[in-house]
Design an enzyme around this catalytic site. Structure first.
Site, PDB file in Angstrom:
ATOM      1  N   ARG A  76       0.849  -1.184   0.000  1.00 57.41           N
ATOM      2  CA  ARG A  76       0.000   0.000   0.000  1.00 57.41           C
ATOM      3  C   ARG A  76       0.888   1.238   0.000  1.00 57.41           C
ATOM      4  NH1 ARG A  76      -1.835   0.873   4.321  1.00 57.41           N
ATOM      5  NH2 ARG A  76      -1.168  -0.955   5.498  1.00 57.41           N
ATOM      6  N   TYR A 204      -1.168  -3.347  -7.144  1.00 59.89           N
ATOM      7  CA  TYR A 204      -0.920  -4.151  -5.950  1.00 59.89           C
ATOM      8  C   TYR A 204      -2.048  -4.103  -4.918  1.00 59.89           C
ATOM      9  CZ  TYR A 204       0.957  -6.461  -2.015  1.00 59.89           C
ATOM     10  OH  TYR A 204       1.096  -7.358  -1.009  1.00 59.89           O
ATOM     11  N   LYS A 213      -9.552  -2.461   1.622  1.00 61.61           N
ATOM     12  CA  LYS A 213      -9.299  -1.308   2.482  1.00 61.61           C
ATOM     13  C   LYS A 213     -10.053  -0.064   1.993  1.00 61.61           C
ATOM     14  CE  LYS A 213      -7.066  -3.579   5.407  1.00 61.61           C
ATOM     15  NZ  LYS A 213      -5.824  -4.200   5.302  1.00 61.61           N
ATOM     16  N   HIS A 233     -10.627  -2.505  11.369  1.00 59.39           N
ATOM     17  CA  HIS A 233      -9.527  -3.340  10.867  1.00 59.39           C
ATOM     18  C   HIS A 233      -9.302  -4.464  11.867  1.00 59.39           C
ATOM     19  CE1 HIS A 233      -5.079  -3.332   9.223  1.00 59.39           C
ATOM     20  NE2 HIS A 233      -5.796  -4.292   8.683  1.00 59.39           N
ATOM     21  N   SER A 255      -1.373  -3.527  10.206  1.00 53.95           N
ATOM     22  CA  SER A 255      -1.005  -4.418   9.110  1.00 53.95           C
ATOM     23  C   SER A 255       0.267  -5.197   9.453  1.00 53.95           C
ATOM     24  CB  SER A 255      -0.763  -3.587   7.849  1.00 53.95           C
ATOM     25  OG  SER A 255      -1.926  -2.845   7.557  1.00 53.95           O
ATOM     26  N   CYS A 257       0.745  -7.389  11.739  1.00 52.03           N
ATOM     27  CA  CYS A 257       0.998  -7.515  13.179  1.00 52.03           C
ATOM     28  C   CYS A 257       0.257  -8.681  13.804  1.00 52.03           C
ATOM     29  CB  CYS A 257       0.671  -6.221  13.889  1.00 52.03           C
ATOM     30  SG  CYS A 257       1.832  -4.902  13.500  1.00 52.03           S
ATOM     31  N   LYS A 259      -2.999 -10.445  12.735  1.00 54.17           N
ATOM     32  CA  LYS A 259      -4.443 -10.741  12.713  1.00 54.17           C
ATOM     33  C   LYS A 259      -4.726 -12.121  12.128  1.00 54.17           C
ATOM     34  CE  LYS A 259      -5.560  -7.007  10.526  1.00 54.17           C
ATOM     35  NZ  LYS A 259      -4.196  -6.474  10.566  1.00 54.17           N
ATOM     36  N   THR A 260      -4.175 -12.397  10.937  1.00 49.78           N
ATOM     37  CA  THR A 260      -4.455 -13.683  10.295  1.00 49.78           C
ATOM     38  C   THR A 260      -4.007 -14.824  11.211  1.00 49.78           C
ATOM     39  OG1 THR A 260      -4.177 -12.675   8.128  1.00 49.78           O
ATOM     40  CG2 THR A 260      -4.037 -15.079   8.219  1.00 49.78           C
ATOM     41  N   ASP A 284      -9.359  -9.884   8.782  1.00 43.59           N
ATOM     42  CA  ASP A 284      -8.832  -8.537   8.504  1.00 43.59           C
ATOM     43  C   ASP A 284      -9.821  -7.404   8.772  1.00 43.59           C
ATOM     44  OD1 ASP A 284      -6.444  -7.123   7.542  1.00 43.59           O
ATOM     45  OD2 ASP A 284      -7.658  -6.538   5.821  1.00 43.59           O
ATOM     46  N   ARG A 379       2.142 -12.127  -0.713  1.00 44.91           N
ATOM     47  CA  ARG A 379       0.822 -12.502  -0.160  1.00 44.91           C
ATOM     48  C   ARG A 379       0.230 -13.708  -0.866  1.00 44.91           C
ATOM     49  NH1 ARG A 379      -1.610  -8.812   3.935  1.00 44.91           N
ATOM     50  NH2 ARG A 379       0.066  -7.309   4.217  1.00 44.91           N
ATOM     51  N   ASN A 506      -0.609 -17.653  22.272  1.00 45.46           N
ATOM     52  CA  ASN A 506      -1.450 -16.489  22.575  1.00 45.46           C
ATOM     53  C   ASN A 506      -2.807 -16.907  23.137  1.00 45.46           C
ATOM     54  OD1 ASN A 506       0.576 -14.831  21.616  1.00 45.46           O
ATOM     55  ND2 ASN A 506      -0.259 -14.720  19.539  1.00 45.46           N
TER      56      ASN A 506
HETATM   57  P1  GTP Z   1      -2.311  -7.770   7.298  1.00 43.90           P
HETATM   58  O1  GTP Z   1      -2.801  -8.809   6.368  1.00 43.90           O
HETATM   59  O2  GTP Z   1      -1.239  -6.900   6.699  1.00 43.90           O
HETATM   60  O3  GTP Z   1      -3.402  -6.936   7.882  1.00 43.90           O
HETATM   61  O4  GTP Z   1      -1.479  -8.522   8.481  1.00 43.90           O
HETATM   62  P2  GTP Z   1      -1.969  -9.378   9.764  1.00 43.90           P
HETATM   63  O5  GTP Z   1      -2.283  -8.440  10.875  1.00 43.90           O
HETATM   64  O6  GTP Z   1      -3.010 -10.339   9.370  1.00 43.90           O
HETATM   65  O7  GTP Z   1      -0.606 -10.120  10.192  1.00 43.90           O
HETATM   66  P3  GTP Z   1      -0.203 -11.667  10.043  1.00 43.90           P
HETATM   67  O8  GTP Z   1      -1.027 -12.570  10.908  1.00 43.90           O
HETATM   68  O9  GTP Z   1      -0.151 -12.004   8.603  1.00 43.90           O
HETATM   69  O10 GTP Z   1       1.277 -11.641  10.645  1.00 43.90           O
HETATM   70  C1  GTP Z   1       2.276 -10.799  10.148  1.00 43.90           C
HETATM   71  C2  GTP Z   1       3.635 -11.251  10.600  1.00 43.90           C
HETATM   72  O11 GTP Z   1       3.696 -11.295  12.037  1.00 43.90           O
HETATM   73  C3  GTP Z   1       3.998 -12.645  10.116  1.00 43.90           C
HETATM   74  O12 GTP Z   1       5.329 -12.648   9.695  1.00 43.90           O
HETATM   75  C4  GTP Z   1       3.809 -13.510  11.331  1.00 43.90           C
HETATM   76  O13 GTP Z   1       4.650 -14.632  11.316  1.00 43.90           O
HETATM   77  C5  GTP Z   1       4.134 -12.566  12.484  1.00 43.90           C
HETATM   78  N1  GTP Z   1       3.359 -12.923  13.709  1.00 43.90           N
HETATM   79  C6  GTP Z   1       2.027 -13.174  13.788  1.00 43.90           C
HETATM   80  N2  GTP Z   1       1.663 -13.515  15.045  1.00 43.90           N
HETATM   81  C7  GTP Z   1       2.781 -13.439  15.802  1.00 43.90           C
HETATM   82  C8  GTP Z   1       3.055 -13.674  17.190  1.00 43.90           C
HETATM   83  O14 GTP Z   1       2.176 -13.991  17.995  1.00 43.90           O
HETATM   84  N3  GTP Z   1       4.351 -13.500  17.609  1.00 43.90           N
HETATM   85  C9  GTP Z   1       5.340 -13.136  16.740  1.00 43.90           C
HETATM   86  N4  GTP Z   1       6.554 -12.980  17.222  1.00 43.90           N
HETATM   87  N5  GTP Z   1       5.118 -12.921  15.415  1.00 43.90           N
HETATM   88  C10 GTP Z   1       3.871 -13.065  14.951  1.00 43.90           C
HETATM   89  C1  SPV Z   2      -2.987  -4.525   5.173  1.00 43.92           C
HETATM   90  O1  SPV Z   2      -2.010  -3.883   4.750  1.00 43.92           O
HETATM   91  O2  SPV Z   2      -3.539  -4.261   6.271  1.00 43.92           O
HETATM   92  C2  SPV Z   2      -3.520  -5.659   4.389  1.00 43.92           C
HETATM   93  C3  SPV Z   2      -3.008  -5.862   3.040  1.00 43.92           C
HETATM   94  O3  SPV Z   2      -4.402  -6.351   4.855  1.00 43.92           O
HETATM   95  S1  SPV Z   2      -3.695  -4.749   1.885  1.00 43.92           S
HETATM   96  O4  SPV Z   2      -4.796  -5.408   1.209  1.00 43.92           O
HETATM   97  O5  SPV Z   2      -2.635  -4.422   0.931  1.00 43.92           O
HETATM   98  O6  SPV Z   2      -4.197  -3.584   2.575  1.00 43.92           O
HETATM   99 MN    MN Z   3      -4.911  -5.722   7.006  1.00 47.50          MN
END
Ligand code: GTP
Ligand code: SPV
Ligand code: MN
Length: 594
Positions: A76, A204, A213, A233, A255, A257, A259-260, A284, A379, A506
């Site tokens: 983004r 992208y 978003k 979010h 983002s 951090c 969530k997934t 998300d 992604r 967690n």
């Molecule tokens: P967006 O799709 O951008 O909104 O991201 P998201 O918030 O869904 O984050 P996601 O779950 O994809 O995790 C992002 C990164 O953080 C990855 O590299 C994970 O491996 C890492 N991560 C997720 N959960 C944890 C955790 O509990 N501890 C640590 N140390 N890293 C984590």
């Molecule tokens: C984020 O950046 O929070 C995402 C990926 O979930 S995007 O669709 O690029 O916003």
């Molecule tokens: Mn997101």
């Protein structure tokens, strides 16, 4: 010119708008996306014939395809993203602003004849379950097959969406054009007062999948303010206890951090053995309303996951990995040239072969290369229904009732593992005061601490002070509000290593939260809210001593005083528009720290 739109709808608003867009962009033909599989198959084939898409190993990964974006177009672009409200004050100090006149004028100059010789795709789509009174319709026009294929996974596309729209004018007009992919002319314009989004010169993710978003957060926050609901979010998950009861939680993290990962977590063995289980509703975005019973109900408006690939593996997130086993699009990961499968950092300890291509398309040998195979923001786009732990309620038209809301960020220091707010308004204060290290999900420097209120800094479609006010108003409408917590999985030790193991572990924190919601455990009141009594966090089966946990829960007053100043500085940007309730909470925090 071939244009099949009128074959599918007699809606004058849609047809007139498509005519306007055709006159502006001058495509060679117009194809409406009907939502059927045969058209999608055809488009995959066509995408592969031009190189826009690459077919992956159909035996090992049925229905999976690959796409690469330009190296300057991998995340983004927050500095190119604008809220174009009539009055600048309504965009607020945290958004870039352009007047609608200026943005439309600039956009038109760039869009003019930009689709000459190209096909224009018209994608009707629904955000939220088909038929739900809370769902909203959008139409995205694009010249990118990649966008069509992604939108088909991420939203409910085609005739079903047009049927829901009927003859009304109630849809979000999204216009996307790759144009020349010129970075200096890249813009993502939002016109909340016109239900309109224009995206130019990018290809992208969050810049171009306009349902995500752009609509489901930036436009939807504005809609929610008018209509009395909230667009956030947030992931949504259900926790099933050994009695089979399921409680739902929504969590806002910035983002990349977590969530997934949290949405799909697998509880540690000792909890699994007792019968605990996590069900994913969304990863998300959450649209939240007050239900007839006064509780807050959350719906996932999306139909797929656009998830971060690096770091995803059988140990960290087996559910996400399983979701990508078929009908998935991979963007900017590395390719195994021996068998046309994909790889990214930490998928396995070592890549499967030396014969690979990196995300830019260069030959890549992990033994000799110092560079990464996959882009850090690479992604997967996977259908939600592929996920083994998808909740039976994920398409419920009323959504799921929330017991708790979590805010969280990536903070090496300051924020403890978990704390609870004293009440709703204090919880809003905690959300408004969130800070987190920046990640690769957006262009710019990574690892810099910035304030990111409610993980919405880049996604709020109007003045953020008014957005906080909206949260406060929602709280005044009911007395059945969820409890609000804050977490930080990312505290580090003196070596810079994460102290808390994270991921599945967690669950231990979630379990404590539910006990708090059910009034089953006490907590310790400290300056910033409530933290767990050390014996109430179940560490069974985890190699962690009480001292480390104590340390994770500790509050360093000096750091918090610094933080309070940071919050004040942030609030001051709003020139007195921050609600009094939050100003008072800030004073309370400062007094508590004295
Ligand atoms: P967006 O799709 O951008 O909104 O991201 P998201 O918030 O869904 O984050 P996601 O779950 O994809 O995790 C992002 C990164 O953080 C990855 O590299 C994970 O491996 C890492 N991560 C997720 N959960 C944890 C955790 O509990 N501890 C640590 N140390 N890293 C984590
Ligand atoms: C984020 O950046 O929070 C995402 C990926 O979930 S995007 O669709 O690029 O916003
Ligand atoms: Mn997101």
């Amino acid at each position: 010119m071939n244009n099949n739109t009128s074959k599918f709808t007699k809606n004058k608003y849609v047809l007139n708008w498509i005519d306007e867009v055709v006159a502006l962009t001058n495509p060679k033909e117009v194809i409406l996306i009907d939502g059927g599989e045969s058209q999608i198959k055809q488009l995959r084939k066509e995408g592969c014939s031009t190189g826009e898409m690459i077919e992956l190993n159909q035996k090992k990964m049925p229905g999976c395809y690959y796409h690469r974006t330009k190296p300057n177009d991998v995340a983004r672009m927050e500095d190119r993203t604008f809220i174009c409200s009539k009055d600048e004050i309504n965009a607020g100090p945290t958004n870039n602003w352009k007047s609608p006149e200026e943005a439309y004028k600039l956009g038109k100059e760039i869009f003019k004849n930009s689709m000459t010789g190209r096909t224009m795709y018209v994608i009707p789509y629904c955000m939220g379950p088909i038929g739900s009174p809370f769902s909203k319709i959008g139409i995205e026009v694009t010249d990118s097959i990649y966008v069509v294929l992604n939108m088909h996974i991420m939203t409910r596309t085609g005739k079903q969406a047009l049927n829901m729209l009927g003859f009304t004018n109630d849809f979000v007009r999204g216009l996307h054009g790759k144009c020349t992919l010129d970075e200096t002319k890249r813009y993502i314009f939002h016109f909340p007062e016109d239900n309109t989004i224009w995206s130019l010169n990018s290809a992208y993710g969050g810049n171009v999948l306009l349902g995500k978003k752009c609509f489901a957060l930036r436009i939807a926050t504005y809609m929610g303010k008018q209509e009395g609901w909230m667009a956030e979010h947030m992931l949504i998950l259900g926790i099933e206890n050994p009695k089979g009861e399921i409680k739902y939680i929504a969590a806002a993290f910035p983002s990349a951090c977590g969530k997934t990962n949290l949405a799909m977590l697998i509880p540690p063995e000792i909890f699994r053995n007792k019968g605990y289980k996590i069900w994913t509703v969304g990863d998300d975005i959450a649209w939240i309303r007050i239900g007839d019973d006064g509780r807050l109900y959350a719906v996932n408006p999306e139909a797929g996951f656009f998830g971060v690939a690096p770091g995803t593996n059988v140990k960290s997130n087996p559910n996400a990995l399983a979701a990508t086993a078929r009908n998935t699009i991979f963007t900017n990961v590395a390719i195994n040239k021996d068998d046309m499968t994909v790889w990214w950092e930490k998928l396995t300890n070592t890549p499967p072969t030396e014969n690979m291509e990196d995300w830019i398309g260069r030959p890549w040998n992990y033994k000799t290369s110092t560079e990464k195979g996959a882009n850090p923001n690479s992604r997967f786009t996977a259908p939600a229904k592929n996920c083994p732990c998808i909740s039976s309620e994920w398409e419920s038209s009323n959504g799921v009732p929330l017991s708790a809301i979590i805010f969280g960020g990536r903070r090496a220091k300051t924020a403890p593992l978990v704390y609870q707010s004293r009440d709703w308004n204090h919880g809003i204060f905690i959300g408004s005061a969130m800070a987190s290290e920046t990640t690769a999900a957006a262009n710019g420097q990574v690892g810099v601490i910035r304030r990111d209120p409610m993980a919405m800094l880049p996604f709020c479609g109007y003045n953020m002070a008014d957005y906080f006010g909206h949260w406060i108003e929602m709280g005044q409408k009911t007395d059945k509000l969820p409890k609000i917590f804050h977490v930080n999985w990312f505290r580090t030790n003196e070596n810079g290593d994460f102290i808390w193991p994270g991921y599945g572990e967690n669950f231990r924190v979630l379990e404590w939260m539910l006990k708090r919601c059910e009034n089953k455990v006490d907590a310790k009141e400290v300056e910033i809210g409530y933290v767990p009594n050390i014996d109430d966090l179940n560490l069974e089966g985890l190699d962690m001593d009480k001292e480390t946990l104590n340390n994770l829960l500790s509050i360093d007053k000096n750091l918090w005083l610094e933080d309070a100043n940071g919050i004040e500085e942030f609030y001051n940007k709003f020139n007195g528009r921050i609600p009094t309730e939050l100003q008072n909470e800030l004073e309370t925090l400062k007094n508590n720290l004295k």
